[in-house]
Design a protein around this motif. Structure first.
Motif, mmCIF file in Angstrom:
data_model
loop_
_atom_site.group_PDB
_atom_site.id
_atom_site.type_symbol
_atom_site.label_atom_id
_atom_site.label_comp_id
_atom_site.label_asym_id
_atom_site.label_seq_id
_atom_site.Cartn_x
_atom_site.Cartn_y
_atom_site.Cartn_z
ATOM 1 N N GLY A 40 0.835 -1.201 0.000
ATOM 2 C CA GLY A 40 0.000 0.000 0.000
ATOM 3 C C GLY A 40 0.859 1.235 0.000
ATOM 4 N N HIS A 41 0.225 2.389 -0.019
ATOM 5 C CA HIS A 41 0.986 3.643 -0.116
ATOM 6 C C HIS A 41 1.864 3.861 1.115
ATOM 7 C CE1 HIS A 41 1.933 7.796 -0.997
ATOM 8 N NE2 HIS A 41 1.586 8.080 0.245
ATOM 9 N N THR A 42 1.278 3.752 2.291
ATOM 10 C CA THR A 42 2.026 4.005 3.520
ATOM 11 C C THR A 42 2.463 2.691 4.144
ATOM 12 O OG1 THR A 42 0.888 6.078 3.938
ATOM 13 C CG2 THR A 42 1.813 4.983 5.857
ATOM 14 N N PRO A 43 3.770 2.507 4.383
ATOM 15 C CA PRO A 43 4.196 1.255 5.008
ATOM 16 C C PRO A 43 3.656 1.142 6.441
ATOM 17 C CG PRO A 43 6.060 2.477 4.080
ATOM 18 C CD PRO A 43 4.881 3.394 4.065
ATOM 19 N N GLN A 44 2.694 0.246 6.647
ATOM 20 C CA GLN A 44 2.127 0.042 7.981
ATOM 21 C C GLN A 44 2.501 -1.366 8.410
ATOM 22 O OE1 GLN A 44 -1.849 1.756 8.851
ATOM 23 N NE2 GLN A 44 -2.088 1.994 6.659
ATOM 24 N N PHE A 47 4.440 -3.121 13.913
ATOM 25 C CA PHE A 47 4.973 -2.354 15.036
ATOM 26 C C PHE A 47 5.165 -0.878 14.685
ATOM 27 C CE2 PHE A 47 7.643 -1.268 18.568
ATOM 28 C CZ PHE A 47 7.201 -2.129 19.566
ATOM 29 N N MET A 48 5.551 -0.651 13.407
ATOM 30 C CA MET A 48 5.937 0.718 13.026
ATOM 31 C C MET A 48 5.244 1.122 11.725
ATOM 32 S SD MET A 48 9.857 1.895 12.432
ATOM 33 C CE MET A 48 10.156 1.948 10.694
ATOM 34 N N THR A 49 4.803 2.366 11.679
ATOM 35 C CA THR A 49 4.188 2.920 10.462
ATOM 36 C C THR A 49 5.008 4.130 10.042
ATOM 37 O OG1 THR A 49 1.994 2.175 11.112
ATOM 38 C CG2 THR A 49 2.078 4.039 9.600
ATOM 39 N N MET A 96 -7.832 9.252 8.575
ATOM 40 C CA MET A 96 -7.889 9.124 7.117
ATOM 41 C C MET A 96 -6.925 10.165 6.553
ATOM 42 S SD MET A 96 -9.877 6.711 6.161
ATOM 43 C CE MET A 96 -10.329 6.998 4.465
ATOM 44 N N LYS A 97 -5.783 9.680 6.132
ATOM 45 C CA LYS A 97 -4.710 10.588 5.696
ATOM 46 C C LYS A 97 -4.720 10.774 4.180
ATOM 47 C CE LYS A 97 -0.672 8.851 5.164
ATOM 48 N NZ LYS A 97 -0.792 9.032 3.715
ATOM 49 N N PRO A 98 -4.524 12.015 3.719
ATOM 50 C CA PRO A 98 -4.451 12.203 2.260
ATOM 51 C C PRO A 98 -3.228 11.490 1.674
ATOM 52 C CG PRO A 98 -3.926 14.258 3.427
ATOM 53 C CD PRO A 98 -4.340 13.258 4.465
ATOM 54 N N ILE A 99 -3.201 11.356 0.371
ATOM 55 C CA ILE A 99 -2.049 10.735 -0.310
ATOM 56 C C ILE A 99 -1.602 11.666 -1.433
ATOM 57 C CG2 ILE A 99 -1.307 8.819 -1.784
ATOM 58 C CD1 ILE A 99 -3.326 7.030 -0.407
ATOM 59 N N TYR A 100 -0.297 11.980 -1.459
ATOM 60 C CA TYR A 100 0.245 12.685 -2.630
ATOM 61 C C TYR A 100 0.846 11.636 -3.546
ATOM 62 C CZ TYR A 100 2.983 15.584 -5.701
ATOM 63 O OH TYR A 100 3.500 16.168 -6.838
ATOM 64 N N GLY A 105 1.463 13.340 -9.687
ATOM 65 C CA GLY A 105 1.547 14.716 -9.174
ATOM 66 C C GLY A 105 0.210 15.195 -8.650
ATOM 67 N N LYS A 106 -0.731 14.252 -8.454
ATOM 68 C CA LYS A 106 -2.061 14.651 -7.961
ATOM 69 C C LYS A 106 -2.295 14.140 -6.535
ATOM 70 C CE LYS A 106 -4.166 15.110 -12.386
ATOM 71 N NZ LYS A 106 -4.780 14.421 -13.483
ATOM 72 N N ILE A 107 -3.366 14.658 -5.946
ATOM 73 C CA ILE A 107 -3.708 14.212 -4.594
ATOM 74 C C ILE A 107 -4.769 13.117 -4.702
ATOM 75 C CG2 ILE A 107 -4.681 14.964 -2.380
ATOM 76 C CD1 ILE A 107 -3.103 17.654 -2.980
ATOM 77 N N ASP A 108 -4.433 11.930 -4.241
ATOM 78 C CA ASP A 108 -5.314 10.765 -4.349
ATOM 79 C C ASP A 108 -6.310 10.734 -3.194
ATOM 80 O OD1 ASP A 108 -4.084 9.928 -6.633
ATOM 81 O OD2 ASP A 108 -2.935 8.298 -5.707
ATOM 82 N N PRO A 109 -7.347 9.898 -3.287
ATOM 83 C CA PRO A 109 -8.283 9.756 -2.163
ATOM 84 C C PRO A 109 -7.539 9.294 -0.907
ATOM 85 C CG PRO A 109 -9.106 8.638 -4.111
ATOM 86 C CD PRO A 109 -7.714 9.082 -4.436
ATOM 87 N N PRO A 110 -8.004 9.704 0.271
ATOM 88 C CA PRO A 110 -7.273 9.390 1.504
ATOM 89 C C PRO A 110 -7.278 7.904 1.844
ATOM 90 C CG PRO A 110 -9.342 10.519 1.990
ATOM 91 C CD PRO A 110 -9.207 10.516 0.502
#
Ligand code: ADP
Ligand code: G6P
Length: 343
Positions: A40-44, A47-49, A96-100, A105-110
């Motif tokens: 996924g976009h953010t490594p979760q 233990f650590m995100t 619910m965090k936004p995604i760049y 170069g656009k802002i994706d759904p959170p």
């Protein structure tokens, strides 16, 4: 925002310009905290995100270009949202965090970010905003000299992304005013700075592949600084010889007290390359306050990723030392123990 049963999450800030090794360093930190990272976009991990602060850009690429602002300019970043979300995560709540999206170069759904034991916020400005800085339990700045920054950019952007040398130099120059105004000053007051400079061991070195790495450790913190031989002394050490194999140009350590802006720090400097990683145990034996949990843990961590960038020089060594301090800080704050990870 849903709540969780994670008590006292620790929040760590890692700041640097882009391309200065934040992701590379954080992979090493994951090794210490034993994070299994989900897709996924953010490594979760379990233990650590790791939250990338680029996700808090206020405008997409087109918007920034039209407004003639760079991503380094604070006006291009939503510090209020960043603070509210990090505060919620620290209180054990989901956000619910936004995604760049760096490709479009656009802002994706959170996306949903769940609380975790350790939250790392990495990017250009983790300590820029006073309220954000106050939330952080541990802060790190990766400080590359211009020469090394250019060499790494050439390696990545020219070799891997087809940019020209002129493009790379122009891009560094165009970012310089905002970098100096808004990003670089964060290093003045952090727990640890890793300075990465060209070697002093090769006169007139043009390649900038051999590095001199200085770990500046603020004295007045909850974790004790790593030292070489004798705490508070000033020591130069060339370990090459019977117990440590060295190739050209060898390896040289320096340790001693210093002042960095307004802070008392101790400096551990490593110039040159290690020839045999398994022999790092010899170096480890001479370092104290490393926050390892067993004899050889630092060496084991280096051996875990022998091909990761920096493994054979001071960058890898300092990455591991900082990561071990983060673990110690976590244990101090939470009163919980992190089990050492098997090799
Ligand atoms: P960031 O996350 O700050 O943008 P990266 O970790 O992606 O930076 O690193 C940028 C580039 O620099 C990559 O090509 C990486 O391989 C290289 N790099 C990172 N750390 C090191 C290091 N310690 N030694 C040599 N090259 C490195
Ligand atoms: C640099 C910054 C990033 C930012 C990016 C945006 O790389 O370090 O933090 O997200 O610029 O640039 P872009 O090319 O996507 O407009």
């Amino acid at each position: 925002m849903a709540s969780s049963n994670i008590e006292k999450p620790m929040i760590i800030g890692v700041a640097a310009d882009s391309g200065c090794g934040k992701s590379t360093f954080l992979r090493r930190v994951s090794g210490i905290f034993g994070t299994k990272v989900s897709q996924g976009h953010t490594p979760q991990g379990d233990f650590m995100t790791v939250i990338c602060l680029d996700d808090f850009h206020t405008q997409d690429r087109k918007g920034r270009a039209a407004a003639k602002v760079t991503a380094l300019d604070p006006v291009a970043n939503n510090f209020e949202l960043m603070y509210q979300m990090c505060k919620a995560l620290k209180e054990g709540k989901s956000v619910m965090k936004p995604i760049y999206n760096h490709e479009t170069g656009k802002i994706d759904p959170p996306e949903l970010i769940n609380p975790n034991h350790v939250i790392v916020v990495e990017g250009l400005h983790p300590m820029y905003d006073a309220r954000m800085k106050e939330l952080l339990d541990f802060t790190v700045y990766l400080d590359l000299s211009d020469e090394v920054k250019i060499a790494w950019k050439i390696q990545r952007d020219m070799a891997e992304r087809g940019h020209t040398l002129d493009n790379i130099l122009a891009s560094i120059e165009s970012r310089r005013p905002d970098f100096e105004a808004y990003v670089d000053p964060q290093k003045r007051d952090v727990d640890m700075v890793m300075q990465i400079l060209p070697t002093n061991l090769i006169p007139d070195d043009t390649e900038k592949k051999v590095l001199r790495v200085r770990l500046l450790q603020k004295e007045d913190t909850d974790v004790d600084a790593v030292y070489l031989y004798d705490e508070g002394s000033t020591i130069d050490w060339v370990p090459c010889g019977k117990k440590l194999t060295c190739g050209y140009p060898g390896i040289k350590f320096h340790y001693g007290p210093d002042t960095y802006f307004d802070n008392e720090v101790s400096v551990l400097e490593v110039d040159g390359n290690f020839a045999k990683l398994e022999e790092m145990i010899y170096v480890e034996t001479h370092l104290n306050n490393t926050s390892t949990k067993f004899y050889g843990e630092m060496t084991q961590q280096l051996l875990k990723n022998p091909n990761a960038p920096g493994s054979s020089n001071g960058t890898g060594l300092c990455q591991v030392l900082i990561a071990l301090k983060m673990r110690e800080m976590y244990e101090k704050i939470t009163g919980r123990k992190v089990l050492p990870r098997a090799a």
